[in-house]
Design a protein around this motif. Structure first.
Motif, PDB file in Angstrom:
ATOM      1  N   LYS A  10       0.777  -1.356  -0.032  1.00  0.00           N
ATOM      2  CA  LYS A  10       0.041   0.114   0.035  1.00  0.00           C
ATOM      3  C   LYS A  10       0.870   1.267   0.094  1.00  0.00           C
ATOM      4  O   LYS A  10       0.686   2.054  -0.933  1.00  0.00           O
ATOM      5  CB  LYS A  10      -0.816   0.109   1.219  1.00  0.00           C
ATOM      6  N   ILE A  21      -6.567   4.014  -3.070  1.00  0.00           N
ATOM      7  CA  ILE A  21      -6.966   2.705  -2.768  1.00  0.00           C
ATOM      8  C   ILE A  21      -8.333   2.608  -1.967  1.00  0.00           C
ATOM      9  O   ILE A  21      -8.676   3.627  -1.893  1.00  0.00           O
ATOM     10  CB  ILE A  21      -6.138   2.070  -1.523  1.00  0.00           C
ATOM     11  N   THR A  29      -8.151  -5.122  -0.856  1.00  0.00           N
ATOM     12  CA  THR A  29      -7.728  -3.809  -0.944  1.00  0.00           C
ATOM     13  C   THR A  29      -7.947  -3.481  -2.404  1.00  0.00           C
ATOM     14  O   THR A  29      -6.759  -4.024  -2.761  1.00  0.00           O
ATOM     15  CB  THR A  29      -6.304  -3.321  -0.234  1.00  0.00           C
TER      16      THR A  29
END
Length: 106
Positions: A10, A21, A29
């Protein structure tokens, strides 16, 4: 303290141009670039990305990914995240996807 694989991924992807995201059900995700899904991760376990068929087939033949873990003939591919090298491999796949989609938009 080491970060979970999903957090490393991420943080890296959020540093790229146009990436956002969105958390989704099934502990997923999803990563988007300019509103187009690049792919998604299921927690710290697996990444799924959809490429054009020719790219998916090449990545599979090169051993970089496996056909999607649920729908193998869909054009989606999967990469399991089991060790640190897998995190880099997943980031590399997302980078390939990011560059492809950025060029496509221009």
């Amino acid at each position: 303290m080491d970060l979970p694989s999903s957090e490393v991924i991420k943080r890296e992807l959020l540093g790229w141009e146009g990436v956002t995201i969105h958390e989704h059900d099934f502990a997923t995700t999803r990563f988007y670039v300019n509103g187009i899904e690049m792919g998604h991760i299921h927690g710290d376990e697996i990444a799924d990305l959809q490429f054009p068929t020719r790219i998916s087939k090449r990545l599979i033949s090169e051993g970089k990914v496996l056909p999607h873990h649920v729908i193998p003939k869909s054009g989606w591919v999967s990469h399991e995240i089991q060790k640190p090298e897998d995190v880099k491999a997943v980031i590399d796949l997302f980078y390939l996807q990011h560059q492809r989609l950025i060029r496509k938009k221009k």
